[in-house]
Motif scaffolding. Sequence first.
Motif, PDB file in Angstrom:
ATOM      1  N   ALA A  28       0.866  -1.173   0.000  1.00  0.00           N
ATOM      2  CA  ALA A  28       0.000   0.000   0.000  1.00  0.00           C
ATOM      3  C   ALA A  28       0.906   1.227   0.000  1.00  0.00           C
ATOM      4  N   GLY A  29       0.870   1.992  -1.056  1.00  0.00           N
ATOM      5  CA  GLY A  29       1.687   3.202  -1.123  1.00  0.00           C
ATOM      6  C   GLY A  29       1.064   4.285  -0.270  1.00  0.00           C
ATOM      7  N   ILE A  30       1.742   4.683   0.787  1.00  0.00           N
ATOM      8  CA  ILE A  30       1.207   5.665   1.737  1.00  0.00           C
ATOM      9  C   ILE A  30       1.707   7.061   1.354  1.00  0.00           C
ATOM     10  N   TYR A  73      -3.268   0.969  -4.404  1.00  0.00           N
ATOM     11  CA  TYR A  73      -2.951   2.372  -4.637  1.00  0.00           C
ATOM     12  C   TYR A  73      -4.193   3.234  -4.459  1.00  0.00           C
ATOM     13  N   PHE A  74      -4.018   4.301  -3.684  1.00  0.00           N
ATOM     14  CA  PHE A  74      -5.157   5.125  -3.317  1.00  0.00           C
ATOM     15  C   PHE A  74      -5.560   6.075  -4.437  1.00  0.00           C
ATOM     16  N   ALA A  83      -8.692   2.280  -2.187  1.00  0.00           N
ATOM     17  CA  ALA A  83      -7.465   1.556  -2.508  1.00  0.00           C
ATOM     18  C   ALA A  83      -7.722   0.645  -3.694  1.00  0.00           C
ATOM     19  N   ALA A  84      -7.210   1.023  -4.846  1.00  0.00           N
ATOM     20  CA  ALA A  84      -7.385   0.225  -6.056  1.00  0.00           C
ATOM     21  C   ALA A  84      -6.478  -0.997  -5.994  1.00  0.00           C
ATOM     22  N   VAL A  85      -7.048  -2.149  -6.314  1.00  0.00           N
ATOM     23  CA  VAL A  85      -6.298  -3.406  -6.304  1.00  0.00           C
ATOM     24  C   VAL A  85      -5.627  -3.605  -7.654  1.00  0.00           C
ATOM     25  N   PHE A 120       4.802   6.311  -4.504  1.00  0.00           N
ATOM     26  CA  PHE A 120       3.526   5.943  -3.897  1.00  0.00           C
ATOM     27  C   PHE A 120       2.375   6.173  -4.869  1.00  0.00           C
ATOM     28  N   HIS A 121       2.664   6.673  -6.074  1.00  0.00           N
ATOM     29  CA  HIS A 121       1.679   6.843  -7.133  1.00  0.00           C
ATOM     30  C   HIS A 121       1.896   5.801  -8.217  1.00  0.00           C
ATOM     31  N   GLY A 122       0.820   5.474  -8.914  1.00  0.00           N
ATOM     32  CA  GLY A 122       0.921   4.501  -9.993  1.00  0.00           C
ATOM     33  C   GLY A 122       1.785   4.968 -11.143  1.00  0.00           C
ATOM     34  N   ASN A 123       1.858   6.283 -11.388  1.00  0.00           N
ATOM     35  CA  ASN A 123       2.644   6.819 -12.500  1.00  0.00           C
ATOM     36  C   ASN A 123       4.059   6.266 -12.499  1.00  0.00           C
TER      37      ASN A 123
END
Length: 556
Positions: free
Chosen positions: A83-85, A164-165, A175-177, A209-212
Amino acid sequence: MRTTPETVAELIARQWGDHRPGLRYESTVLTHHQSARATAARAALLVDLLPPGAEPHIGVLLDNTPEFPFWLGAAALAGAAVAGINPTRRGPELARDILHTECRILVTEPAHLPLLRGLDLPGVRILVTGSEEYAALLAPFATATPGEAVLGSGPGPGSRLLLYFTSGSTGAPKAAVCRQGRLAAAGASLARTFRVTPDDVHYICMPLFHGNAVIADWLPALAGGASVALRRRFSATAFLDDVRAHGATYFTYVGRAVQYLLATEPRPDDRDHTLRLGFGTEAGAVDAARFAERFGVRLVEGYGATEGGASVQRTPGTPAGALGRAAPGDDLAVIDPETGKECPPARLDGRGRLLNGEEAIGELVNRGRSLFEGYWRNPEAEAARTRDGWYWTGDLFFRDPEGFLYFAGRTDDRLRVDSENLAAAVIENILARWPEASAAAVYAVPDEVAGDQVMAALALRGGAAFDPRAFEAFLAAQPDLGTKMAPRYVRVLDALPVTATNKVHRVALRRAGFLVPEPVWWRPPGADGYRRLDEEGLRALLAAYETRGRRDLLDR
């Protein structure tokens, strides 16, 4: 025999025995093999520390140091999820992110320990990188190898890897799985698209912590055998120096980062570097052209949600300002959410300005195959996202007669500021605490360069007057006000406009923006306080929109 890895764990294991440079950070260079060893040690530690029966989730609250990709890889090898915080979150909201994702282990660093002070995190074990305790915990696992320590039956394509939030209309981040199979395929696809080879160096300056940064930078590097170079935090002034020092060839961006880079002082050696490509979102056609002219680097704009529900691919012949067409397999449509019907095509003038925005703009919907894998412990949000059997992106688009898609903003309750998705309801709840306000509404107005800015409409209590210094002091005292949440613009009204059903008329507020007769206070970029938006300031502001080709966004 299968040769294409189906999991991220396989991509990590493939690094074993590869003694070419694999990870660069400041003056440190590690080989792929050394990175894989460090990753395997953390996978073994994770398996050892995770309580029996606990969800295999680990929170990572770190800047872009080597520890972040080590723990991403460790989770992949063990069959766990990261989990990216987000370190811009504060107080109870930060605690909520950690607890909602059921993280029993939180990896952080000394610089972020102040964020955790006073938080109630029952059952969460905190590991502090760089500490003596941390080194002692890792020491017994120094000789671990990939695949040696796993949870349950081990990693597979269906194993969760990322939580990822992303914010939405419900207020609290969701939180996307993201599962290993989809992520491995995404990395391989981007590696093919951009022809990534072991000679490439991917510069990761966007936060991990971001999907990018993970999906569009780290994963294609893994898939293509490239090395990665990390920057703790993005720095416009250090960007080219880093690129030259590491020999970087590829990077990802958001629109704000491109703006910061273009704002640096031009130098005669701006084209003296190894970069060949940037991939990202929200740079805009004007800034992309300026970037290519100045630095000699092509920026490729893309659209794809972390959730995987829809994506747009740029193809040859894509007009300026458009993102492209639907990716193969997606059946994307621009839908009027009120009627459920497809919006008519956009009519554009000779300058590319939208002439029929009121009827042409709608929500981008995927009516076909969707790779959306759900939200953690949030069935209501999943149902809203996939209602009527379609995937609703929550983003506003319009489509020209040739089928090219153009981004037009966020739905009412969402804002995107400096690549951060924010929920209006969260900010409204904070502003409602201000004693002088009787009502508050928060909504997005277009930023003059990219994305959105936060605007708030405030109705004051009887006899009260807006005191900018008192308002600034109030904002500074709120422990849960994230760094991107403070309003850029504040409109002061006697009463908020409402619809026939007595709901706040957000559409009217958003359309008016700051072009209103009532007093508007704003914080110019770089300013440390609010000031009245007077005629001189408004002229300068509108000129900035015109220069960036975004003036028409204020009229939609």
